[in-house]
Design a protein around this motif. Structure first.
Motif, PDB file in Angstrom:
ATOM      1  N   ILE A   1     -31.078  -3.212  -5.039  1.00 35.13           N
ATOM      2  CA  ILE A   1     -31.064  -1.798  -5.398  1.00 35.13           C
ATOM      3  C   ILE A   1     -32.301  -1.530  -6.257  1.00 35.13           C
ATOM      4  CG2 ILE A   1     -29.832   0.050  -6.584  1.00 35.13           C
ATOM      5  CD1 ILE A   1     -27.223  -1.496  -5.935  1.00 35.13           C
TER       6      ILE A   1
ATOM      7  N   GLY B   1     -31.959   3.288  -7.472  1.00 35.71           N
ATOM      8  CA  GLY B   1     -30.832   3.954  -6.829  1.00 35.71           C
ATOM      9  C   GLY B   1     -30.862   3.953  -5.312  1.00 35.71           C
ATOM     10  N   ILE B   2     -31.862   3.308  -4.741  1.00 36.92           N
ATOM     11  CA  ILE B   2     -31.983   3.217  -3.277  1.00 36.92           C
ATOM     12  C   ILE B   2     -31.776   1.761  -2.871  1.00 36.92           C
ATOM     13  CG2 ILE B   2     -33.552   3.479  -1.309  1.00 36.92           C
ATOM     14  CD1 ILE B   2     -34.923   5.730  -2.909  1.00 36.92           C
ATOM     15  N   GLY B   3     -31.039   1.549  -1.798  1.00 36.49           N
ATOM     16  CA  GLY B   3     -30.821   0.193  -1.299  1.00 36.49           C
ATOM     17  C   GLY B   3     -32.007  -0.277  -0.486  1.00 36.49           C
TER      18      GLY B   3
ATOM     19  N   ALA C   1     -23.488  -1.578   0.816  1.00 42.18           N
ATOM     20  CA  ALA C   1     -24.225  -0.527   0.110  1.00 42.18           C
ATOM     21  C   ALA C   1     -23.302   0.649  -0.218  1.00 42.18           C
ATOM     22  CB  ALA C   1     -25.418  -0.062   0.941  1.00 42.18           C
TER      23      ALA C   1
ATOM     24  N   GLN D   1     -21.251   0.063  -3.118  1.00 40.33           N
ATOM     25  CA  GLN D   1     -22.036   0.164  -4.352  1.00 40.33           C
ATOM     26  C   GLN D   1     -22.428   1.615  -4.646  1.00 40.33           C
ATOM     27  OE1 GLN D   1     -22.321  -2.850  -5.987  1.00 40.33           O
ATOM     28  NE2 GLN D   1     -21.091  -3.448  -4.226  1.00 40.33           N
TER      29      GLN D   1
ATOM     30  N   ILE E   1     -24.301   3.549  -2.853  1.00 36.92           N
ATOM     31  CA  ILE E   1     -25.694   3.785  -2.463  1.00 36.92           C
ATOM     32  C   ILE E   1     -25.679   4.660  -1.217  1.00 36.92           C
ATOM     33  CG2 ILE E   1     -27.805   2.681  -1.603  1.00 36.92           C
ATOM     34  CD1 ILE E   1     -27.221   2.131  -4.574  1.00 36.92           C
ATOM     35  N   SER E   2     -26.454   5.738  -1.233  1.00 37.28           N
ATOM     36  CA  SER E   2     -26.428   6.668  -0.102  1.00 37.28           C
ATOM     37  C   SER E   2     -27.710   6.645   0.738  1.00 37.28           C
ATOM     38  CB  SER E   2     -26.177   8.090  -0.598  1.00 37.28           C
ATOM     39  OG  SER E   2     -27.213   8.482  -1.482  1.00 37.28           O
TER      40      SER E   2
ATOM     41  N   LEU F   1     -30.865   3.984   2.278  1.00 32.44           N
ATOM     42  CA  LEU F   1     -31.406   2.637   2.451  1.00 32.44           C
ATOM     43  C   LEU F   1     -32.836   2.731   2.955  1.00 32.44           C
ATOM     44  CD1 LEU F   1     -28.438   0.845   4.254  1.00 32.44           C
ATOM     45  CD2 LEU F   1     -28.998   0.838   1.826  1.00 32.44           C
TER      46      LEU F   1
END
Length: 140
Positions: A61, A64-66, A94, A97, A99-100, A102
Motif C-alpha cells: 500500500i 492509500g493505493i494498492g 485489497a 484492506q 483499498i479502492s 490498484l
C-alpha cells in the motif's frame, strides 16, 4: 488451484523460488533487482496447483493505493487461469484492506491480460530491468 497470502517463512521462500524461476532464470532479471528492499513491506501471495507452488505475487500500500507487483506463473501452469487466480486473490485482499484503487507496472506483452481484468494503461512505455513496461490502474 488455490491462492493464499504467505504466512510462513517456508511459504515466503516458495514465493521467492517461483519468482526467481520466472524473472531471473527465464527473463534474465538480475537477482538483486528481483528481490528488493520492499519485500518486508509487502504481503506476498502464492498460487498452488495440486499443492505445489505454481505462481506468486506481492502487494503493498502506497499513499492509500494498492501496488500489485511481481505477478508470475511457472511456464507449466500458464494459460490455465493461474494469473487471473493470483490477481483475484490480491484484489480480494485489497478490498479487505479497504483499498479502492490498484496500480501495477505491466510488462508490455502482458497488457492484454491485465486489460481483460479491468486495468487501464496510465503511462507511456518505460524500461524496468531491461524489459518494456507500462503503468496500469484499476478502480475496485
Amino acid at each position: 488451484m488455490k491462492v493464499k497470502a504467505v504466512e510462513t517463512e517456508q511459504e515466503l521462500q516458495q514465493a521467492y523460488s517461483v519468482r526467481k524461476e520466472v524473472f531471473v532464470e527465464e527473463q534474465n532479471v538480475p537477482l538483486e533487482e528481483e528481490i528488493d528492499q520492499y519485500e518486508a513491506d509487502s504481503t506476498h501471495f502464492l498460487l498452488f496447483i495440486n499443492d505445489k507452488p505454481a505462481g506468486a505475487g506481492r502487494f503493498r500500500i502506497l499513499d492509500g493505493i494498492g501496488k500489485v507487483e511481481r505477478i508470475c506463473v511457472l511456464s507449466s501452469a500458464r494459460q490455465k487461469g493461474a494469473g487471473k487466480a493470483i490477481m483475484d486473490g490480491i484484489e480480494e485482499y485489497a478490498k479487505q484492506q479497504e483499498i479502492s484503487k490498484l496500480k501495477l507496472n505491466a510488462q508490455t506483452h502482458a497488457i492484454p491480460f491485465y486489460e481483460k481484468l479491468g486495468y487501464e494503461v496510465s503511462s507511456e512505455e518505460f524500461m524496468d530491468a531491461g524489459i518494456p513496461h507500462k503503468s496500469m490502474a484499476k478502480i475496485l
